[in-house]
Design a protein around this motif. Sequence first.
Motif: not given
Length: 252
Positions: A155, A164, A168, A171
């Motif tokens: 990522g 972020e 990803e 979560r």
Amino acid sequence: MLLPVNVTLGAVLAVLLAAAVAVAALAHLGHARAIALAGLRAALQLAAVSYLIGWVVRSAPWLLCFLVLMFAVAVRTAGRRLTQNRTWWWAAAPLAAGVVPVVGALLLTGLVPPRGVTLIPVAGILIGGALTATVLGGRRALDELETRHGEVEAGLALGLPDREARMEVARPAASDALLPGLDQTRTVGLVTLPGAFVGMLLGGASPVQAGAVQLFVLVALLAVQASAVAVVLELVARGRLHRVPLATAEGE
């Protein structure tokens, strides 16, 4: 009285605890000693609280101290379940985010009077719910980041910010911490009759009153646990709460 406090009760509890230890040992579950210590610790702590709570509820300063102690122990327990480095104290944030607004709202609306005999059990239930959600959500998120570290790196390589990229991966795992509370709420009255409902009935309340109190507890717990999971997930995603060894973290 639901259970008589006598020698028979003590013997049955001892047999049940020994059975739990034996099953864990025979099945190689790895927590036999922890189960034994937890049972003994619970007995000692409940005995102490049973004697102390009688005069704690009559004094506002001591009541406040007792609530702070409950919260502090929950923070320490949750933090040490999540990590062994100094970031463990961040566990105070999800616990406070879940418990403080709900308890404050209940006090301001008058639904819970500021008396120890009422406030202590309500606060205890909510702190316990926040503790469970924080530990489950935080551990699942941290475990997932360790296991799927390559996906986080991928990522980052694609241009995602660090938060972020972590979010990803973490979560979906952290959100699983909400499942026990959701299942308990969905099945209440059909599969289980939780403690608040049974306690109200044994205390002489009507079934409608007991049901209202139990509904209040379950909905309040949903709010507390959702807030706790959201905050602990954010802390993990931002790297505030991590499992980097202390020496490494200090050297960065």
